[in-house]
Design an enzyme around this catalytic site. Structure first.
Site, PDB file in Angstrom:
ATOM      1  N   GLU A  59      37.527  38.063  12.179  1.00 23.95           N
ATOM      2  CA  GLU A  59      36.478  39.072  12.030  1.00 23.95           C
ATOM      3  C   GLU A  59      37.057  40.473  12.215  1.00 23.95           C
ATOM      4  OE1 GLU A  59      31.876  39.709  13.564  1.00 23.95           O
ATOM      5  OE2 GLU A  59      33.122  38.202  14.522  1.00 23.95           O
ATOM      6  N   TYR A 107      36.301  31.395  55.428  1.00 25.93           N
ATOM      7  CA  TYR A 107      37.625  31.036  55.934  1.00 25.93           C
ATOM      8  C   TYR A 107      38.611  32.089  55.472  1.00 25.93           C
ATOM      9  CZ  TYR A 107      38.799  29.563  51.221  1.00 25.93           C
ATOM     10  OH  TYR A 107      39.035  29.564  49.876  1.00 25.93           O
ATOM     11  N   LYS A 136      41.743  28.191  35.967  1.00 23.89           N
ATOM     12  CA  LYS A 136      40.680  27.966  36.939  1.00 23.89           C
ATOM     13  C   LYS A 136      39.351  28.173  36.220  1.00 23.89           C
ATOM     14  CE  LYS A 136      39.365  28.903  41.696  1.00 23.89           C
ATOM     15  NZ  LYS A 136      39.612  29.677  42.934  1.00 23.89           N
ATOM     16  N   SER A 187      46.082  34.284  47.159  1.00 23.01           N
ATOM     17  CA  SER A 187      46.809  34.570  45.918  1.00 23.01           C
ATOM     18  C   SER A 187      46.197  35.727  45.133  1.00 23.01           C
ATOM     19  CB  SER A 187      46.910  33.323  45.041  1.00 23.01           C
ATOM     20  OG  SER A 187      45.673  32.983  44.489  1.00 23.01           O
ATOM     21  N   THR A 195      44.274  28.654  49.979  1.00 18.54           N
ATOM     22  CA  THR A 195      43.331  27.837  50.738  1.00 18.54           C
ATOM     23  C   THR A 195      43.980  26.589  51.299  1.00 18.54           C
ATOM     24  OG1 THR A 195      41.500  28.656  49.433  1.00 18.54           O
ATOM     25  CG2 THR A 195      41.134  26.594  50.556  1.00 18.54           C
ATOM     26  N   THR A 254      44.492  29.208  44.687  1.00 18.58           N
ATOM     27  CA  THR A 254      44.070  28.761  43.360  1.00 18.58           C
ATOM     28  C   THR A 254      43.657  29.910  42.433  1.00 18.58           C
ATOM     29  OG1 THR A 254      41.814  28.385  44.142  1.00 18.58           O
ATOM     30  CG2 THR A 254      43.325  26.503  44.195  1.00 18.58           C
ATOM     31  N   ASP A 255      43.362  31.070  43.011  1.00 16.69           N
ATOM     32  CA  ASP A 255      42.855  32.161  42.163  1.00 16.69           C
ATOM     33  C   ASP A 255      43.849  32.577  41.080  1.00 16.69           C
ATOM     34  OD1 ASP A 255      40.582  32.163  43.695  1.00 16.69           O
ATOM     35  OD2 ASP A 255      40.909  34.121  44.616  1.00 16.69           O
TER      36      ASP A 255
HETATM   37  N1  GLU Z   1      41.452  33.604  47.076  1.00 15.45           N
HETATM   38  C1  GLU Z   1      42.269  32.639  47.728  1.00 15.45           C
HETATM   39  C2  GLU Z   1      43.548  32.363  46.985  1.00 15.45           C
HETATM   40  O1  GLU Z   1      43.597  32.295  45.790  1.00 15.45           O
HETATM   41  C3  GLU Z   1      41.532  31.399  47.991  1.00 15.45           C
HETATM   42  C4  GLU Z   1      41.291  30.527  46.806  1.00 15.45           C
HETATM   43  C5  GLU Z   1      42.064  29.244  46.898  1.00 15.45           C
HETATM   44  O2  GLU Z   1      43.180  29.179  47.294  1.00 15.45           O
HETATM   45  O3  GLU Z   1      41.424  28.275  46.536  1.00 15.45           O
HETATM   46  O4  GLU Z   1      44.536  32.189  47.645  1.00 15.45           O
END
Ligand code: GLU
Length: 334
Positions: free
Chosen positions: A290, A33, A172, A66, A20, A99-100
């Site tokens: 457990e 996007y 995340k 990602s 992103t 971020t994924d």
């Molecule tokens: N799904 C995308 C990725 O991980 C967008 C999420 C992001 O970058 O915040 O590249």
């Protein structure tokens, strides 16, 4: 003129992979996007007015969301980072990343690189053209961290939302907030803004060599998420497609219905290691609480969540570590 003003600014290598932070949007207020839609060159051109105290050398490695991160990009990224670690002209390395799966890349690098000069992953939750976009602030913060001497000897870091996380803790934890990351179980390790940086403790890994060799390939390791009422068929399906290891994203303390535990025990008996992690974010998964790990032959993931447990298990198997006690020791260390 002061000595400080004569000093050359630190040279940072910026390795672009997409996400992103390189996202393009048709509307500043619309929701949709394309992650990785912008080249690294275009992404960094927005930095021109920021007056950053560093020289940036940009090198694109990939331009992907990602969710498509995997062996090929990891292999290329690892080579680039290794070269930069050996280059005395480079003070620090920044990796722009979606971020994924940033936590997975950060941890993979953490396990397979020496804890030398700073390696900072950075992303964004909002694409560049969106109102309230966070990418450039996160990037300015990443520059601050990557050029800071106290970032040495900490392994790869993730900088998001004015916060610095260690690779082995970061996860995340929100789908869309700009403070989407948390550190489990130790929390963040520093707060950062473009003009301030406060570490919460000293670096503990100065001079530490890489823990594991970079492999020729990574084996197929699957995450199996447990749910009420499930049966054991998914375990058999994973074995049928040739999984070399299974990570259970278990209930609570890494639990699952009895029939699933028995099927996982069969996997262990057939030489496929099984690591019990939890689908719950907080808390550790300890041995023999457990579930009788000694009897089933399971490994407890301890502090690692399913995504990072999978990374560690892949690296261990690729490095020929198959003894269950050795695997458990690696997870105890995290
Ligand atoms: N799904 C995308 C990725 O991980 C967008 C999420 C992001 O970058 O915040 O590249």
């Amino acid at each position: 003129m002061s000595a400080k003003s004569n000093a050359r600014p630190p040279r940072l290598l910026v390795l672009g992979t997409g996400g992103t932070i390189a996202g393009s949007t048709a509307s500043a207020t619309g929701g949709s996007y394309a992650a990785g839609g912008l080249s690294l060159e275009v992404t960094l051109s927005d930095l021109a007015g920021l007056d950053l105290a560093a020289e940036l050398i940009a090198k694109p490695v990939a331009q992907i969301g990602s969710q498509d991160m995997g062996w090929e990009v990891w292999d290329a990224l690892h080579k680039e980072v290794r070269m930069a670690q050996d280059d005395p002209e480079i003070a620090g390395i920044i990796v722009t990343h979606g971020t994924d799966t940033a936590e997975e890349t950060a941890y993979l690098l953490d396990l397979t690189l020496a804890a030398g000069k700073p390696i900072v992953l950075v992303g964004a939750m909002r694409p560049a053209g969106a109102v309230g976009a966070d990418g450039m602030r996160n990037f300015a913060n990443a520059v601050h961290v990557a050029s800071h001497p106290d970032a040495n000897g900490r392994g790869p870091l993730l900088v998001m939302g004015d916060t610095v996380f260690a690779a082995k803790d970061v996860r995340k934890a929100a789908t869309s907030n700009i403070d989407a990351f948390k550190g489990y179980p130790r929390g963040p390790i520093a707060r950062v803004t473009p003009s301030s940086l406060d570490w919460f403790g000293g670096a503990t890994r100065i001079g530490e060599a890489a823990r594991y060799a970079w492999p020729e390939a990574l084996p197929r390791v699957a995450i199996l998420t447990a749910g009420a009422g499930m049966d054991a068929e998914p375990v058999r399906a994973l074995l049928n497609i040739g999984c070399k290891g299974i990570v259970l994203a278990g209930l609570g303390q890494g639990n699952a219905p009895g029939s699933v535990l028995n099927a996982l025990n069969q996997a262990v008996e057939n030489g496929v290691p099984v690591v019990r992690s939890s689908r719950v974010d907080e808390g550790l998964v300890d041995r023999n609480v457990e579930v009788d790990d000694n009897a089933y032959g399971f490994v407890a993931a301890r502090a690692l969540g399913p995504a990072k447990a999978r990374i560690l298990l892949m690296v261990l198997i690729a490095n020929g570590v198959t003894d269950l006690n050795e695997i458990q020791s690696a997870f105890d260390r995290g």
